[in-house]
Design a protein around this motif. Structure first.
Motif, PDB file in Angstrom:
ATOM      1  N   ARG A 189      19.756  11.847 -15.601  1.00 58.77           N
ATOM      2  CA  ARG A 189      20.621  10.975 -16.396  1.00 58.77           C
ATOM      3  C   ARG A 189      21.853  11.768 -16.786  1.00 58.77           C
ATOM      4  N   SER A 190      23.024  11.280 -16.435  1.00 54.90           N
ATOM      5  CA  SER A 190      24.262  12.017 -16.628  1.00 54.90           C
ATOM      6  C   SER A 190      24.519  12.337 -18.099  1.00 54.90           C
ATOM      7  N   CYS A 191      25.198  13.466 -18.326  1.00 65.24           N
ATOM      8  CA  CYS A 191      25.614  13.867 -19.669  1.00 65.24           C
ATOM      9  C   CYS A 191      26.976  13.231 -19.931  1.00 65.24           C
ATOM     10  N   VAL A 192      27.026  12.230 -20.814  1.00 65.18           N
ATOM     11  CA  VAL A 192      28.247  11.445 -21.020  1.00 65.18           C
ATOM     12  C   VAL A 192      29.373  12.299 -21.574  1.00 65.18           C
ATOM     13  N   LYS A 193      29.124  13.011 -22.677  1.00 63.50           N
ATOM     14  CA  LYS A 193      30.133  13.860 -23.313  1.00 63.50           C
ATOM     15  C   LYS A 193      29.623  15.299 -23.385  1.00 63.50           C
ATOM     16  N   GLY A 194      29.341  15.860 -22.256  1.00 62.12           N
ATOM     17  CA  GLY A 194      28.842  17.220 -22.197  1.00 62.12           C
ATOM     18  C   GLY A 194      28.602  17.625 -20.757  1.00 62.12           C
ATOM     19  N   LYS A 195      27.815  18.673 -20.566  1.00 56.14           N
ATOM     20  CA  LYS A 195      27.521  19.141 -19.220  1.00 56.14           C
ATOM     21  C   LYS A 195      26.050  19.502 -19.093  1.00 56.14           C
ATOM     22  N   CYS A 196      25.566  19.425 -17.881  1.00 57.73           N
ATOM     23  CA  CYS A 196      24.165  19.709 -17.593  1.00 57.73           C
ATOM     24  C   CYS A 196      23.970  21.225 -17.544  1.00 57.73           C
ATOM     25  N   VAL A 197      23.044  21.737 -18.348  1.00 56.23           N
ATOM     26  CA  VAL A 197      22.801  23.185 -18.417  1.00 56.23           C
ATOM     27  C   VAL A 197      21.386  23.553 -18.000  1.00 56.23           C
ATOM     28  N   GLY A 198      20.561  22.561 -17.732  1.00 55.59           N
ATOM     29  CA  GLY A 198      19.185  22.810 -17.328  1.00 55.59           C
ATOM     30  C   GLY A 198      18.556  21.529 -16.847  1.00 55.59           C
ATOM     31  N   LYS A 249      18.681  18.614 -19.270  1.00 58.39           N
ATOM     32  CA  LYS A 249      19.110  19.154 -20.554  1.00 58.39           C
ATOM     33  C   LYS A 249      20.626  19.200 -20.599  1.00 58.39           C
ATOM     34  N   CYS A 250      21.201  18.581 -21.633  1.00 54.74           N
ATOM     35  CA  CYS A 250      22.653  18.503 -21.762  1.00 54.74           C
ATOM     36  C   CYS A 250      23.141  19.393 -22.897  1.00 54.74           C
ATOM     37  N   SER A 251      24.313  19.978 -22.690  1.00 50.44           N
ATOM     38  CA  SER A 251      25.014  20.713 -23.744  1.00 50.44           C
ATOM     39  C   SER A 251      26.201  19.859 -24.157  1.00 50.44           C
ATOM     40  N   CYS A 252      26.181  19.360 -25.387  1.00 54.60           N
ATOM     41  CA  CYS A 252      27.160  18.371 -25.832  1.00 54.60           C
ATOM     42  C   CYS A 252      28.476  19.014 -26.254  1.00 54.60           C
ATOM     43  N   SER A 253      29.560  18.285 -26.024  1.00 54.38           N
ATOM     44  CA  SER A 253      30.873  18.699 -26.510  1.00 54.38           C
ATOM     45  C   SER A 253      30.923  18.517 -28.022  1.00 54.38           C
ATOM     46  N   THR A 254      31.889  19.171 -28.658  1.00 55.60           N
ATOM     47  CA  THR A 254      32.036  19.075 -30.111  1.00 55.60           C
ATOM     48  C   THR A 254      32.253  17.621 -30.528  1.00 55.60           C
ATOM     49  N   GLY A 255      31.483  17.183 -31.509  1.00 56.18           N
ATOM     50  CA  GLY A 255      31.625  15.814 -32.002  1.00 56.18           C
ATOM     51  C   GLY A 255      30.632  14.840 -31.416  1.00 56.18           C
ATOM     52  N   ASP A 304      27.963   9.628 -31.297  1.00 52.82           N
ATOM     53  CA  ASP A 304      29.034  10.216 -32.095  1.00 52.82           C
ATOM     54  C   ASP A 304      28.474  10.904 -33.343  1.00 52.82           C
ATOM     55  N   VAL A 305      29.017  12.075 -33.662  1.00 51.01           N
ATOM     56  CA  VAL A 305      28.645  12.802 -34.874  1.00 51.01           C
ATOM     57  C   VAL A 305      29.612  12.405 -35.989  1.00 51.01           C
ATOM     58  N   ASN A 306      29.080  11.951 -37.106  1.00 51.94           N
ATOM     59  CA  ASN A 306      29.913  11.557 -38.244  1.00 51.94           C
ATOM     60  C   ASN A 306      30.205  12.787 -39.112  1.00 51.94           C
ATOM     61  N   GLU A 307      31.306  13.468 -38.801  1.00 56.08           N
ATOM     62  CA  GLU A 307      31.655  14.674 -39.551  1.00 56.08           C
ATOM     63  C   GLU A 307      31.941  14.376 -41.017  1.00 56.08           C
ATOM     64  N   CYS A 308      32.399  13.151 -41.296  1.00 53.81           N
ATOM     65  CA  CYS A 308      32.720  12.792 -42.681  1.00 53.81           C
ATOM     66  C   CYS A 308      31.464  12.673 -43.544  1.00 53.81           C
ATOM     67  N   GLY A 309      30.300  12.606 -42.922  1.00 50.89           N
ATOM     68  CA  GLY A 309      29.053  12.490 -43.662  1.00 50.89           C
ATOM     69  C   GLY A 309      28.412  13.829 -43.987  1.00 50.89           C
ATOM     70  N   PHE A 310      29.031  14.926 -43.559  1.00 49.38           N
ATOM     71  CA  PHE A 310      28.481  16.245 -43.871  1.00 49.38           C
ATOM     72  C   PHE A 310      28.538  16.513 -45.372  1.00 49.38           C
ATOM     73  N   VAL A 311      27.622  17.361 -45.845  1.00 49.89           N
ATOM     74  CA  VAL A 311      27.607  17.735 -47.258  1.00 49.89           C
ATOM     75  C   VAL A 311      28.922  18.402 -47.635  1.00 49.89           C
ATOM     76  N   GLU A 312      29.374  19.319 -46.793  1.00 50.20           N
ATOM     77  CA  GLU A 312      30.682  19.963 -47.000  1.00 50.20           C
ATOM     78  C   GLU A 312      31.724  19.156 -46.220  1.00 50.20           C
ATOM     79  N   ARG A 313      32.406  18.269 -46.918  1.00 52.08           N
ATOM     80  CA  ARG A 313      33.371  17.388 -46.270  1.00 52.08           C
ATOM     81  C   ARG A 313      34.533  18.207 -45.705  1.00 52.08           C
ATOM     82  N   PRO A 314      34.976  17.881 -44.512  1.00 47.54           N
ATOM     83  CA  PRO A 314      36.036  18.674 -43.876  1.00 47.54           C
ATOM     84  C   PRO A 314      37.429  18.404 -44.431  1.00 47.54           C
ATOM     85  N   CYS A 315      37.606  17.343 -45.197  1.00 49.07           N
ATOM     86  CA  CYS A 315      38.925  16.984 -45.716  1.00 49.07           C
ATOM     87  C   CYS A 315      38.970  17.171 -47.237  1.00 49.07           C
TER      88      CYS A 315
END
Length: 230
Positions: free
Chosen positions: A8-17, A20-26, A35-46
């Motif tokens: 199964r193809s890695c949509v936003k990343g690359k196959c490493v095994g 097994k996919c290695s995902c791009s940031t986010g 999608d990773v919701n960065e705004c939901g982190f305990v330490e907000r980025p903004c």
């Protein structure tokens, strides 16, 4: 040179095994399609407000502040206060200041307030098959089309067919058989009945009242007479 294989193809990343996919940031998930919701982190980025985007995020400031060059912190600017922007403003190169809108919104004609972008107008490619686009203020969501329900398959969310015949949500006649199809169903009248499947009548009832009355009158005329006794 051997290369890892992922069935199964890695949509936003690359196959490493193997599978097994290695995902791009986010992005996250077995196929890197979540999608990773960065705004939901305990330490907000903004420092002020945060708007999540697909694979990333964007910071914007409260009215009266401008977004610094680092893209994260907000600083007070007298020029921003005079603009009275709905969401915030940004200092351009050369010292010019303009109102800023979060992703999914655009500046209105007054150059101060923000209006919604209807992402669903882009066409059918916005959402995956079996899903339909529903616009929201500043974003959109993909929901299952009618006849499909959300479920999980191999750890991923999928829209699967809803068997109306099994759960009893169909509108078939009690004299009909429900046949499930992909995303819908059909109704077929049982043997000895006719109709569209939602309404079925006995086949013998197809004769109209006028026909029954005609047969009755005809039987009266052809009824043999008894011989008269002398």
């Amino acid at each position: 040179m051997c290369q890892p294989v992922c069935e199964r193809s890695c949509v936003k990343g690359k196959c490493v095994g193997p599978d097994k996919c290695s995902c791009s940031t986010g992005y996250a998930g077995p196929r890197c399609d979540e999608d990773v919701n960065e705004c939901g982190f305990v330490e907000r980025p903004c420092s002020h407000r945060c708007m999540n985007t697909h694979g990333s995020y964007r910071c914007y400031c409260e009215p009266g502040y401008t977004l610094s060059a680092d893209g994260y912190t907000c600083t007070r600017e007298a020029a921003c206060s005079s603009l009275r922007c709905q969401f915030g403003c940004q200092m351009e190169m050369g010292g010019a200041v303009r109102c800023l809108c979060p992703p999914g919104l655009h500046l209105a004609a007054d150059s101060k307030s923000c209006e919604d972008d209807d992402e669903c107008r882009r066409g059918a490619g916005v959402c995956r098959p079996r899903r339909t686009c529903r616009n929201t203020f500043g974003s959109f969501v993909c929901v299952c089309r009618g006849g499909f329900v959300m479920g999980t398959l191999n750890g991923a969310a999928r829209c699967r067919d809803e068997d109306e015949c099994l759960i009893g949500s169909h509108r078939c006649s009690r004299h009909a058989q429900c046949v499930n199809t992909d995303g819908s169903h059909t109704c077929r009248c049982s043997e000895g009945y006719y109709g569209n499947g939602r309404a079925c009548r006995p086949a013998r009832a197809s004769r109209s009242r006028a026909r029954m009355y005609f047969d009755y009158k005809l039987s009266k005329r052809t009824k043999p007479r008894r011989p008269s006794s002398r």
